[in-house]
Motif scaffolding. Sequence first.
Motif, PDB file in Angstrom:
ATOM      1  N   UNK A 112       8.940  10.383  31.276  1.00 24.85           N
ATOM      2  CA  UNK A 112       8.285   9.456  32.204  1.00 24.85           C
ATOM      3  C   UNK A 112       9.134   9.252  33.457  1.00 24.85           C
ATOM      4  N   UNK A 115       9.352  12.243  35.649  1.00 24.47           N
ATOM      5  CA  UNK A 115       8.127  12.435  36.432  1.00 24.47           C
ATOM      6  C   UNK A 115       8.070  11.456  37.597  1.00 24.47           C
ATOM      7  N   UNK A 116       8.524  10.230  37.354  1.00 23.68           N
ATOM      8  CA  UNK A 116       8.533   9.246  38.438  1.00 23.68           C
ATOM      9  C   UNK A 116       9.444   9.725  39.567  1.00 23.68           C
TER      10      UNK A 116
ATOM     11  N   UNK B  12       2.138  15.561  37.197  1.00 22.97           N
ATOM     12  CA  UNK B  12       3.022  15.326  36.059  1.00 22.97           C
ATOM     13  C   UNK B  12       3.270  13.829  35.859  1.00 22.97           C
ATOM     14  N   UNK B  13       3.433  13.142  36.990  1.00 22.58           N
ATOM     15  CA  UNK B  13       3.641  11.701  36.932  1.00 22.58           C
ATOM     16  C   UNK B  13       2.426  11.011  36.329  1.00 22.58           C
ATOM     17  N   UNK B  15       0.195  12.240  34.281  1.00 22.95           N
ATOM     18  CA  UNK B  15       0.128  12.507  32.843  1.00 22.95           C
ATOM     19  C   UNK B  15       1.057  11.554  32.099  1.00 22.95           C
ATOM     20  N   UNK B  16       2.277  11.399  32.628  1.00 22.95           N
ATOM     21  CA  UNK B  16       3.266  10.583  31.923  1.00 22.95           C
ATOM     22  C   UNK B  16       2.958   9.096  31.993  1.00 22.95           C
ATOM     23  N   UNK B  17       2.494   8.654  33.152  1.00 25.41           N
ATOM     24  CA  UNK B  17       2.140   7.232  33.275  1.00 25.41           C
ATOM     25  C   UNK B  17       0.952   6.898  32.376  1.00 25.41           C
ATOM     26  N   UNK B  19       0.153   8.450  29.660  1.00 23.33           N
ATOM     27  CA  UNK B  19       0.636   8.454  28.283  1.00 23.33           C
ATOM     28  C   UNK B  19       1.364   7.142  27.972  1.00 23.33           C
ATOM     29  N   UNK B 107       7.498   6.802  44.890  1.00 22.33           N
ATOM     30  CA  UNK B 107       6.578   7.774  44.297  1.00 22.33           C
ATOM     31  C   UNK B 107       5.223   7.356  44.825  1.00 22.33           C
TER      32      UNK B 107
END
Lengths: 419, 277
Positions: A112, A115-116, B12-13, B15-17, B19, B107
């Motif tokens: 996470x 990615x940030x 990608x961010x 997807x991760x956020x 999740x 971001x």
Amino acid sequence: MSVPSIEVDRVSKRFRIYHERNQTLKSAVMRRRRAVFEEFWALDDVSFEIPAGGTFGLIGDNGSGKSTLLKTIAKILSPDRGSIRVNGRVAALLEVGSGFHPELSGRENVRLNGAILGMSRGEIDRKFDEIVDFAGVEQFIDQPVKNYSSGMYVRLGFAIAINVDPEILLVDEVLAVGDAAFQEKCAEKFLEFKRQGRTVVVVSHSLPSLQNMCDDVAWLSHGKLVETGAAPAILDRYQESTRADAHVATDGSSHWGSGEAQIDSVELLTRQEPVSHALNTGDQLTVRVHYTARERIERPVFGLAIETHDGVHVWANNTRDTNRPLDHIEGPGTMDCVVPSLALQAGSFRVDAAITDSSTTHVFDYMRAAAEFSVARRPHEEMGGLVALRGTWGEPVAAGYDAVPITGPAATEGELGPS
Amino acid sequence: MSLVADIRTSRELLVNLTRREVKGKYKRTLLGQLWSLANPLAQMLVYTLVFSVIIRIDPGPGVPSGLDIFALWLMCALLPWSFFTAVVTGGMSSLVGSENLIKKVYFPRSALVVANTLASSYTWSIEMVVLVIAILLAGANVLPFVPLVIVAMAVLLVFSLGVALMMSIANAYFRDTQHLMTILFMVWFYLTPILYPISEVARQSAKVGPVVGDITVLDIYRLNPMEGFTEVFRNLLYDNRIPAVGTVLECVLWAAVALVAGSLVFDRHQRRLAEVL
């Protein structure tokens, strides 16, 4: 080489100081305007270039706008006037671990946070082991990060940010995270960055670390650029400008204060011998302050403080609070403070010393990191935390019908329990 | 539009956020994701009891599906509505709740709102699958309409995202927005034909006659974008027929307007987020 990595072009940033902040619609409507505020320019027409490769420092007193400038370069704030051109990928280390979700595991948080910070999935996969290894949290990587110690938390956050592989790294006084070993690792990583020709921009108060690291600096004062150029000369002039208030010794300790009396050094003794190796819990410790009073100072107060390496305030003591009033000091001399039995557990510690006036509000001299010592653990001693309370355990006492209450009204054995 | 660029660069961010939202929400609960079904189920039971058993609203059977179950009829409209409100309220708190992150890291800020929307879509999709299964069990062959339902869901997602982008910015500047929205959603809910059929509104409107010129109460009532979405979802899922072209166009238009307006507002004001939060 000729292309600067960051061009700051006539940047101004205005902040509003709200006297009555209207964050509710009602107040905005009732007043027919949003708020009563004063404006001030945190950055005022600042222009300079940061060359590619090498380490660049931003210096200035508190409120000089250096952190605002760093945030503006990082695109967190946007300038009101002017522009900033950045040539390369930027990673900012303004606060580590700020994007962590406490309930998620370390592994998930690495993904996470990566990615940030702008890493792709492939990059995160490639760097994953390196990050975990750098942070030293292998065993806990599948635990939720809320169970991490604050040290592990910070280390993991730092490890992710530093592995983003930026062309430009922005750092805001986070160099002082973690224990000594981790700091060393970080310093190494910064050197590696430098060798690879990347640009590091550092904001710091700590002149010694800037002197060691920086090739060039920009000096800001009240939002305006004072000068920019090669580090040594400007750092000297900056230091000069604040000489009345602060100066830095070669050993990394720093002073501030008005200077009528000065702390020359702080010596640590145990059983009359200078401390040359690690101390143990329970050792006697004498802290000897060598001072020079340039003029006669009436009723001075001497103070000492102990901090851990990561800045936890452990202990402080001064001659006023402990009711040992001093009449006066003049010229050179020494002053001892005796700790009969060191109640600290294993760790490394830093001693600050100060001489103030009788009210303790006016500081003649404050010496930060005046001395350092470490405490080593011996077998069968307490482990964990900072202080040694020397608790002792008794024998287990079984609870049950036959148990004799430890306290209570004079009960005799025969009267106990339901019969 | 920079929103599209933002979404593309920060996949990608996102997807991760997303999740993080999905996984973080039900961490340390015994039933986990099942909880997301508990709320709609409870709503279904209560509303069915009150509006079908006690007040006896009868929407009539679905044509041509022949379905005549109030609970299913209700859920075909209630689930899209719940999704819409979840996206907007979640979007509002996503910015305010990530204050620390916004102030410390750069971001694309829209990623927070988009990720929240995606997380809600995930929950909603599970609910819709359960609904489709229930409709199949009740004897209507809804399967041929499933692709169209997915398209309709995408359109509602776009509409909700647009509103969420607008409201999240408004909420960052004025914290009243979230309280205002709570009330607005309550009123909006009852002004949308979810608990009652629109035929009831048409009947009352016919009684009153035109208000101004040719315009009837029903015409005004139907300005509500959620009315169109409700009709589309009911047509597809409950009645098993293709909705009217006009209604579909209306929904698409609303979605486009909301997204364009939302991303314009967001783009204009996101630069100051680190200061106003």
